[in-house]
Motif scaffolding. Structure first.
Motif, short mmCIF file in Angstrom:
data_model
loop_
_atom_site.label_atom_id
_atom_site.label_comp_id
_atom_site.label_asym_id
_atom_site.label_seq_id
_atom_site.Cartn_x
_atom_site.Cartn_y
_atom_site.Cartn_z
N ARG A 47 48.81 33.46 39.71
CA ARG A 47 48.92 34.40 40.83
C ARG A 47 47.74 34.23 41.77
N THR A 67 44.84 38.43 43.74
CA THR A 67 44.05 39.03 42.66
C THR A 67 43.07 40.05 43.25
N LEU A 68 42.58 40.91 42.39
CA LEU A 68 41.54 41.87 42.74
C LEU A 68 40.50 41.86 41.64
N ILE A 99 38.33 42.85 38.51
CA ILE A 99 38.64 43.59 37.29
C ILE A 99 37.43 44.46 36.93
N HIS A 116 50.59 51.19 37.65
CA HIS A 116 49.98 50.57 38.83
C HIS A 116 51.02 49.86 39.69
N GLY A 144 51.93 46.63 42.69
CA GLY A 144 51.81 45.18 42.72
C GLY A 144 53.15 44.48 42.68
N PHE A 155 52.13 41.45 40.46
CA PHE A 155 50.69 41.27 40.58
C PHE A 155 49.90 42.47 40.04
N LEU A 156 48.60 42.24 39.86
CA LEU A 156 47.61 43.27 39.57
C LEU A 156 47.73 43.83 38.16
N SER A 157 46.89 44.83 37.88
CA SER A 157 46.66 45.25 36.50
C SER A 157 46.14 46.67 36.47
N SER A 215 42.59 46.53 37.45
CA SER A 215 42.20 46.17 38.82
C SER A 215 41.35 47.27 39.43
N GLU A 222 49.19 49.02 31.04
CA GLU A 222 49.20 47.60 31.34
C GLU A 222 50.54 47.05 30.85
N SER A 229 44.32 52.42 48.50
CA SER A 229 43.49 51.43 49.20
C SER A 229 42.40 52.07 50.06
#
Length: 310
Positions: free
Chosen positions: A14, A17-18, A20, A72, A74, A78-80, A83, A105, A291
């Motif tokens: 991916r 990303t952001l 962690i 979450h 995404g 994406f993401l977690s 994040s 998760e 955000s």
């Protein structure tokens, strides 16, 4: 989707990303107002939860606080839960609302297409009713639970809520009191008015949503599948289970989001089925309060009123 690169083993790299953020479970830290820890839920699926607990709860006599299961965003791809933006959002929310947050998760597409994320959410509901994890055992009010998600997490909260209400007798003593659909991610084959007007939205243009759904939905499904578009799905009749259980629903969004028409329509549809529904729509863009933390306090006031029925 250009932000996904296939690997020989069937996984994907991916490109979105952001940072962690590690969990902060140590109560001796004087600078930590919200504690967090990661707990495995199902080793077979490699799912886990990140718990968020206001530190001050440790000093209260026999406290029992509401639980929010948080999912979450995404696009399911994406993401977690780890994040940075979701960690900070959940930390602040736990403190402001005085709740225990269980941030899941879950498995991501395209390696694990829907309904894998829904399965993980329900699996975690069964896990929490029997776990001996200390924070859950000491501080969680299992009779006062809410399911909440942002964007794709809002979609997840809706579908997990449907499943939970249908099998509520299997979840005792856990009681789902409400669903909080924060900027929920839904779609459809036909464009809505807001999607047409905001075709070139810089945050979430409809063409990006179209591409995401191709990777997320079961192979061969189109965007009018029940997971994506409840407005045209016969499966929407299942929401009667939400009404029967006395579960309330909050739909929150922003008028600058291309998905706003779908979100408003969902609220009207739920009301039409007799579900106790509250809506909160303001100005901004998709995922605003996550955000831009400066916009979150207004949302938290709405959530506090909803959870505590003020």
């Amino acid at each position: 989707m250009s932000n996904l690169i296939p690997n020989p083993d069937g996984t994907y790299t991916r490109l979105i990303t952001l940072p962690i953020v590690p969990a902060q479970p140590d109560p001796s830290s004087s600078t930590t107002r919200v504690l967090s820890k990661d707990i495995s839920v199902n080793p077979k699926t490699e799912t886990m939860v990140r718990l968020f607990l206001p530190r001050e709860v440790l000093d209260l006599p026999a406290p029992r606080i509401p639980i929010i299961f948080y999912y979450h965003g995404g696009a399911f791809i994406f993401l977690s839960a780890t994040s940075s933006i979701f960690h900070e959002f959940c930390s602040t929310m736990a403190l402001q609302l005085q709740v225990l947050i269980v941030s899941l998760e879950y498995r991501l597409a395209p390696e694990h297409r829907l309904p894998a994320a829904y399965d993980d959410a329900v699996d975690a509901l069964h896990w929490i009713k029997t776990t001996k994890e200390e924070w859950i055992a000491k501080f969680a009010d299992l009779s006062n639970c809410f399911l909440m998600g942002t964007s794709s997490g809002g979609n997840l909260a809706y579908h997990a809520g449907l499943r939970a209400c249908e099998v509520s007798h299997h979840l005792d003593p856990l009681k789902i009191k409400g669903l909080i659909l924060h900027h929920p991610f839904f779609g459809g084959s036909e464009r809505t008015g807001s999607e047409l007007v905001m075709e070139d939205d810089p945050i979430l243009p409809p063409r990006v949503c179209d591409a995401a759904w191709k990777w997320v939905l079961p192979v061969g499904a189109d965007r009018d599948h029940e997971y994506c578009n409840p407005a045209v799905s016969k499966e929407f009749e299942r929401c009667v289970a939400i009404r029967v259980m006395g579960c309330r629903v909050l739909v929150a969004g922003c008028f600058g989001d291309p998905l706003i028409d779908r979100q408003m329509e969902l609220g009207k549809m739920l009301e039409g089925k007799g579900v106790r529904t509250m809506t909160h729509f303001g100005n901004g863009f998709h995922g605003l309060e996550v955000s831009d933390p400066s916009k979150a306090p207004a949302l938290f006031t709405v959530l506090k009123n909803f959870i505590y029925e003020l």
